[in-house]
Design a protein around this motif. Structure first.
Motif, short mmCIF file in Angstrom:
data_model
loop_
_atom_site.label_atom_id
_atom_site.label_comp_id
_atom_site.label_asym_id
_atom_site.label_seq_id
_atom_site.Cartn_x
_atom_site.Cartn_y
_atom_site.Cartn_z
N ARG A 1 0.84 -1.19 0.00
CA ARG A 1 0.00 0.00 0.00
C ARG A 1 0.88 1.25 0.00
O ARG A 1 1.90 1.32 0.69
N MET B 1 -4.74 6.64 0.38
CA MET B 1 -4.13 5.32 0.47
C MET B 1 -4.46 4.52 -0.79
O MET B 1 -5.63 4.38 -1.15
N ARG C 1 0.80 5.32 0.83
CA ARG C 1 0.06 6.34 1.56
C ARG C 1 0.72 7.70 1.36
O ARG C 1 1.93 7.84 1.55
N GLU D 1 -5.04 12.50 3.70
CA GLU D 1 -4.20 11.34 3.38
C GLU D 1 -4.95 10.42 2.41
O GLU D 1 -6.13 10.12 2.63
#
Length: 221
Positions: free
Chosen positions: A132, A158, A134, A156
């Motif tokens: 992932r 992701m 971010r 943020e």
């Protein structure tokens, strides 16, 4: 008495972003959660910071129930406004357990902070690691001359880079928007209270939106 920072348009833009983030998503499922965190930050050397973070997430059963987390991070300053770091984290809930490795780059300039993090997530319900990306952008705006009250506004995103399980979503999976205040209690202890709107994007189903008050206590030694 709190006094707004000038130029005024900076603060107004941050407040507008927070209000926009708080608006409900169209045709999305909604739930309320409550998170608490405790953070210990150690200045290990002139260039190195070690952080230990614990968190309790009070969630509904539909989101996996209550979750406890622990994270250790080491950041090393390679230039005045540049840090590289990484660490390990553990997440525990009834449906699954997770161990997470991560690497990150943090850039700072004035009130702004940008953090780019890559995670490798190992679940006990999956045979392979989930990767992932971010990306976080944050503004910390002092509200008074003594800088005892600070407005925090952050976004943020992701992104899931692979599928560890067949039903995992690729691409943008989660968006978090935060707005709140940070205030020192003592010389070494800060308290931060945020409202966070977390939106999880799902294929073939309505998005899941969580409204989360988040209280953090941070000790610095």
């Amino acid at each position: 008495m709190l006094r707004r920072l000038r130029p005024r348009h900076i603060l107004d833009a941050l407040i507008s972003a927070g209000l926009l983030a708080a608006s409900p998503a169209l045709a999305a499922s909604q739930e309320n959660q409550f998170w608490t965190s405790e953070s210990l930050v150690v200045q290990a050397s002139d260039a190195d910071i070690v952080s230990l973070d614990l968190s309790q997430r009070f969630r509904q059963a539909s989101s996996g129930g209550e979750q406890q987390t622990a994270r250790i991070t080491i950041d090393h300053r390679i230039a005045k406004a540049v840090q590289i770091g990484g660490g390990i984290a553990f997440f525990r809930s009834d449906p699954e357990q997770e161990m997470r490795l991560f690497q990150q780059l943090t850039l700072t300039r004035g009130i702004w902070l940008s953090r780019t993090r890559i995670e490798q997530r190992f679940f006990d319900t999956a045979d392979r690691a989930s990767w992932r990306l971010r990306q976080r952008v944050q503004a910390s705006v002092p509200l008074d001359r003594a800088k005892r009250w600070t407005l925090i506004a952050a976004t943020e995103l992701m992104f899931h880079l692979n599928r560890a399980r067949p039903n995992d979503k690729l691409g943008l999976a989660v968006m978090r928007n935060q707005i709140g205040l940070r205030h020192p209690i003592t010389r070494a202890l800060d308290a931060q209270l945020l409202y966070m709107r977390q939106q999880s994007f799902r294929d073939g189903r309505p998005d899941a939106v969580a409204h989360i008050p988040w209280l953090t206590l941070s000790w610095k030694i």
